[in-house]
Write a protein that holds these residues in place. Structure first.
Motif, short mmCIF file in Angstrom:
data_model
loop_
_atom_site.label_atom_id
_atom_site.label_comp_id
_atom_site.label_asym_id
_atom_site.label_seq_id
_atom_site.Cartn_x
_atom_site.Cartn_y
_atom_site.Cartn_z
N ASP A 1 3.76 0.50 -12.59
CA ASP A 1 3.83 1.96 -12.35
C ASP A 1 4.28 2.31 -10.93
O ASP A 1 5.14 3.18 -10.76
CB ASP A 1 2.51 2.66 -12.72
CG ASP A 1 1.26 1.92 -12.23
OD1 ASP A 1 1.40 0.91 -11.51
OD2 ASP A 1 0.16 2.36 -12.57
N SER A 2 3.75 1.61 -9.93
CA SER A 2 4.12 1.99 -8.56
C SER A 2 5.60 1.66 -8.31
O SER A 2 6.30 2.40 -7.62
CB SER A 2 3.23 1.30 -7.54
OG SER A 2 3.42 -0.08 -7.58
N GLU A 3 6.08 0.57 -8.93
CA GLU A 3 7.49 0.22 -8.76
C GLU A 3 8.41 1.18 -9.53
O GLU A 3 9.51 1.49 -9.08
CB GLU A 3 7.73 -1.23 -9.18
CG GLU A 3 7.13 -2.20 -8.16
CD GLU A 3 6.84 -3.59 -8.70
OE1 GLU A 3 6.33 -4.42 -7.93
OE2 GLU A 3 7.10 -3.84 -9.90
N ALA A 4 7.94 1.67 -10.67
CA ALA A 4 8.73 2.66 -11.42
C ALA A 4 8.89 3.92 -10.58
O ALA A 4 9.96 4.55 -10.56
CB ALA A 4 8.05 2.99 -12.74
N ARG A 5 7.81 4.30 -9.88
CA ARG A 5 7.88 5.48 -9.00
C ARG A 5 8.83 5.24 -7.84
O ARG A 5 9.60 6.11 -7.46
CB ARG A 5 6.48 5.82 -8.48
CG ARG A 5 5.56 6.34 -9.58
CD ARG A 5 4.17 6.72 -9.06
NE ARG A 5 3.45 7.44 -10.09
CZ ARG A 5 2.30 7.06 -10.65
NH1 ARG A 5 1.70 5.95 -10.24
NH2 ARG A 5 1.74 7.78 -11.60
#
Lengths: 305, 305
Positions: B171-175
């Motif tokens: 999730d943090s990398e998708a953001r």
């Protein structure tokens, strides 16, 4: 079947990354009652001040909510203001003026006492206990609490929830109350305290329900835009107990239909997600039961495999 | 159908609240291949040093993994060590010795080139691209990446994933990759970059799959005890692509069975959850397909309503 809801009715000032409102209707009891009103007859027990606006009373009455137990006291209505962080996962309380809520001593109208469903919003545990004691023939009692009561009124709180069928609590509070970091263990510790059902809210990540013999987990609904998360947890509560009341569920029985429990969690999630779409209670001004059923079906579509 | 997996094979030192291991088999390629091997024939492309133990090669070979593409180079195997926080949601890297991995230049054995499925583990994006270019007749390409490549090799990374069918990302990398905080919007931005499918991992909170016309969300499995989360994301990847390969899925088609996609996410989640039950790859030493099917059914029980 009719549901009594006890808790705060308030005015809120809220700032989110999407904007700011200086004064709007709020309070746990308000959100719970509005949300539950889509499923069952709701009767509120609360206190408001002389400044409580007729249009706000009308909004509740317009959804069929019984206001006989809403006491009007000299002084001002409870006021809360808060600011949300950029990602809306945190909020800072800027001001809390208890006002008339400071002396809240809930008294139930005679007509409320035989209602079969009771939801005790987050207030002093001893007061929650007093309310329950005024009821006759309860079929189901559930309630909410918060970190303040867990830390400073633990003994009272534990005695109070021992009499409940379900406790609704968020994940960090479940950890605090149980002393267990792992939520499965935390739920088991809380079940040992008396409730036969524990519902743990996880904010944007959804919710979980635990009983001795089963558990259910649903992810949160993915909104493209969260306008204002204020009241989402209380709207969840209203959808959850509202649906159980509509279905006439009795959680004490060993034969609760697993699907009723799971669907109550879904309806809670649906109501919490709608609440975030506008500021304060605004989404409830236009929301219909058809909207609710549509999102219920969407939950099925994105979780079924 | 046969699956080629590219990535690191390593030795890890790991400390969690449950204990500490000074040297154990690890690396993304190892976890992906072990996990996928329960579903399909796996062929690995990786590099190890002279210190790579025969028993570790035997573990992979014992699961039917083809090691022809595992190059043995002069020097030592990639070494990583990390320490997990008390709640295991954070970890700190203590040491990274790339060793033979520093000069990793993946060359595919002739026998690998016609495999229909390819998973590109987290390595330099340009190398991922080179591997794909060596394949003929690919039916499905997917891969992983990390913050380092997103920040410092953005252009290469974007050109690389433009050729993939799916991107698996946390999730943090998708953001970070999309510039969007909201995951639904983040997924749409990534879909615009080329992949027809985006899978976002959310750690203990589960996983989500997005395509243009549908999405699917599953909550994480609730373990009572997480021993070591190392490799959980890679085990997810192995279960996800392994199941797609077993089913012969082609994500490019507009007629992908929705259930196949959803079930691939569930099998990914099952494999990730098992991985956490013991240190390193230890759970895979005894895990059977029956265990996997049992937990798959449990996922159905706790999510169905």
């Amino acid at each position: 079947m009719s549901l009594v809801v006890v808790g705060s009715i308030a005015y809120d000032a809220v700032e989110t990354p999407h904007g700011r409102v200086d004064r709007m209707l709020g309070g746990a009891c308000t959100y719970i009652a509005l949300s539950a009103s889509y499923f069952t007859k709701c009767r509120v027990v609360a206190v408001v001040g002389e400044d409580f606006a007729q249009e706000d009373a009308d909004l509740l009455a317009g959804r069929g909510v019984d206001l006989e137990g809403m006491e009007r006291a000299p002084g001002k209505t409870f006021f809360w203001s808060g600011v949300y962080s950029h990602d809306m996962n945190d909020r800072m309380t800027m001001r809390t003026d208890l006002n008339v809520f400071a002396d809240f001593n809930p008294k139930l109208p005679e007509s409320y006492r035989t209602a079969p469903y009771l939801f005790l919003g987050n207030i002093q545990p001893e007061l929650q206990r007093t309310v329950r004691a005024q009821m006759n023939g309860l079929r189901l009692t559930g309630g909410d609490t918060m970190n303040y009561w867990i830390q400073d009124f633990r003994e009272q709180l534990v005695a109070t929830i021992a009499e409940w069928d379900f406790l609704l609590i968020n994940d960090s509070e479940a950890r605090m109350l149980s002393g267990e970091q792992n939520l499965r263990r935390a739920a088991n510790v809380i079940l040992d305290m008396g409730p036969n059902t524990v519902v743990i809210k996880r904010g944007e990540y959804g919710a979980m329900l635990f009983r001795r013999d089963q558990y259910f987990i649903v992810p949160g609904y993915l909104l493209e835009e969260v306008f204002d998360p204020t009241g989402a947890g209380d709207s969840f509560a209203g959808g959850f107990i509202g649906y159980l009341a509509e279905r006439g569920c009795d959680l004490k029985s060993g034969h609760v239909d697993r699907r009723d429990l799971a669907r109550a969690v879904i309806y809670g999630s649906v109501m919490g997600s709608y609440c975030c779409e506008k500021f304060g209670v605004d989404r409830f001004r236009s929301l219909t039961r058809d909207d609710i059923e549509r999102r219920f079906r969407e939950f099925r579509t994105f979780t079924e495999f």
